[in-house]
Design a protein around this motif. Structure first.
Motif, PDB file in Angstrom:
ATOM      1  N   ASP A   1     -97.134  32.753  23.602  1.00 40.99           N
ATOM      2  CA  ASP A   1     -96.928  34.007  24.303  1.00 40.99           C
ATOM      3  C   ASP A   1     -97.987  34.998  23.874  1.00 40.99           C
ATOM      4  OD1 ASP A   1     -95.651  35.641  26.144  1.00 40.99           O
ATOM      5  OD2 ASP A   1     -93.687  35.414  25.211  1.00 40.99           O
TER       6      ASP A   1
ATOM      7  N   ILE B   1     -98.059  39.278  23.913  1.00 41.22           N
ATOM      8  CA  ILE B   1     -97.177  40.408  24.187  1.00 41.22           C
ATOM      9  C   ILE B   1     -97.940  41.703  23.937  1.00 41.22           C
ATOM     10  CG2 ILE B   1     -94.975  41.488  23.588  1.00 41.22           C
ATOM     11  CD1 ILE B   1     -94.298  38.631  22.291  1.00 41.22           C
TER      12      ILE B   1
ATOM     13  N   TYR C   1     -97.241  34.052  14.234  1.00 44.71           N
ATOM     14  CA  TYR C   1     -97.175  35.340  14.915  1.00 44.71           C
ATOM     15  C   TYR C   1     -98.333  36.175  14.403  1.00 44.71           C
ATOM     16  CZ  TYR C   1     -95.271  39.742  16.728  1.00 44.71           C
ATOM     17  OH  TYR C   1     -95.094  40.926  17.403  1.00 44.71           O
TER      18      TYR C   1
ATOM     19  N   ARG D   1     -88.157  32.312  21.909  1.00 46.95           N
ATOM     20  CA  ARG D   1     -89.210  33.084  22.574  1.00 46.95           C
ATOM     21  C   ARG D   1     -88.683  34.458  22.987  1.00 46.95           C
ATOM     22  NH1 ARG D   1     -91.365  33.027  28.319  1.00 46.95           N
ATOM     23  NH2 ARG D   1     -93.307  34.180  28.097  1.00 46.95           N
ATOM     24  N   THR D   2     -87.466  34.510  23.507  1.00 45.50           N
ATOM     25  CA  THR D   2     -86.864  35.789  23.892  1.00 45.50           C
ATOM     26  C   THR D   2     -86.663  36.680  22.675  1.00 45.50           C
ATOM     27  OG1 THR D   2     -85.773  34.761  25.784  1.00 45.50           O
ATOM     28  CG2 THR D   2     -84.854  36.845  25.010  1.00 45.50           C
TER      29      THR D   2
ATOM     30  N   GLN E   1     -89.996  38.153  21.659  1.00 49.99           N
ATOM     31  CA  GLN E   1     -90.390  39.234  22.566  1.00 49.99           C
ATOM     32  C   GLN E   1     -89.641  40.522  22.235  1.00 49.99           C
ATOM     33  OE1 GLN E   1     -89.568  37.371  26.334  1.00 49.99           O
ATOM     34  NE2 GLN E   1     -91.673  36.637  26.556  1.00 49.99           N
ATOM     35  N   THR E   2     -88.358  40.403  21.932  1.00 53.38           N
ATOM     36  CA  THR E   2     -87.560  41.571  21.581  1.00 53.38           C
ATOM     37  C   THR E   2     -88.044  42.183  20.267  1.00 53.38           C
ATOM     38  OG1 THR E   2     -85.640  40.639  22.714  1.00 53.38           O
ATOM     39  CG2 THR E   2     -85.216  42.386  21.115  1.00 53.38           C
TER      40      THR E   2
ATOM     41  N   PRO F   1     -95.133  31.601  29.745  1.00 56.14           N
ATOM     42  CA  PRO F   1     -95.635  32.705  30.576  1.00 56.14           C
ATOM     43  C   PRO F   1     -96.448  32.177  31.763  1.00 56.14           C
ATOM     44  CG  PRO F   1     -96.815  32.614  28.479  1.00 56.14           C
ATOM     45  CD  PRO F   1     -95.708  31.611  28.403  1.00 56.14           C
TER      46      PRO F   1
END
Length: 172
Positions: free
Chosen positions: A85, A87, A153, A116-117, A120-121, A55
Motif C-alpha cells: 500500500d 498512503i 512500514y 491492511r485496513t 490504513q487507519t 490498491p
C-alpha cells in the motif's frame, strides 16, 4: 467418472480381490480429482479476494513518483496474504507498506484485508513507523494467534529526503 477394466479372452476372469482393488483404486482416484477441483476453486477465490483488496492505483503525492507490481515468487505461491500500500500523509509525505500473512488460502487473504485496513487507519493517526507496527501487532493478536504476518512500514518525506522505516515479523 467411469472405470473400465478389460481382459483378453485367454486370461482368467477377475477375482473378487481384483474387483476390490479396482474399486478402491477408482474411489481414491475420484477423491483425488474431487480434491484437486475443490483446491483449484479455493485458490481462484483466494486469488480474486487478494487482488480485489490490493490498491487499484497509487496516490500521486507531490515530489514522489510511485509504481507497483505484484509478482509472486512462484506460480504455486500466487494466492494468500501478500499486500502492499501507499498512503498519503500530511506534508506531502507518504507511508509505504509491504506485508505478508503466512499461508496461501482464503483465510490468509481475509486476514490480509483486515491487517491492511488496520494499517490504513493507523497511518491516519500519523504515528512513527515503530508505533504503527506496535499497534498493528496488538490488533493482529486479537485476530488470533494461529496466523503469522510480516510487515514493513516506511514513511518517506520528499522535502527532507528522509525515509523512516520499521519492520516486524522476522529478523531484519
Amino acid at each position: 467418472g467411469t472405470v473400465v477394466l478389460l481382459r483378453c479372452g485367454d486370461r482368467p476372469a477377475f477375482t473378487g480381490d481384483d474387483l476390490l482393488v479396482a474399486s478402491q483404486l477408482a474411489t481414491h482416484t475420484a477423491l483425488g480429482v474431487q480434491k484437486a477441483v475443490m483446491y483449484g476453486h479455493e485458490a481462484a477465490v483466494a486469488d480474486t479476494l487478494q487482488h480485489t483488496m490490493l490498491p487499484s492505483s497509487l496516490p500521486e503525492p507531490t515530489g514522489v513518483r510511485l509504481a507497483s507490481r505484484y509478482l509472486p515468487a512462484s506460480k504455486t505461491a500466487q494466492v494468500g496474504g501478500d499486500w502492499y500500500d501507499a498512503i498519503p500523509l500530511p506534508g506531502n509525505r507518504v507511508a509505504l507498506v509491504v506485508g505478508d500473512v503466512m499461508g496461501h488460502s482464503m483465510t490468509s487473504a481475509a486476514i490480509m484485508g483486515q491487517l491492511r485496513t488496520i494499517v490504513q487507519t493507523l497511518a491516519g493517526l500519523d504515528l512513527p513507523p515503530h508505533e504503527v507496527l506496535h499497534h498493528l501487532d496488538e490488533q493482529a493478536q486479537r485476530l488470533g494467534s494461529d496466523h503469522m504476518a510480516t510487515c514493513l512500514y516506511a514513511i518517506y518525506d520528499p522535502i527532507s529526503h528522509r525515509l523512516l522505516m520499521a519492520n516486524a515479523g522476522h529478523p531484519p
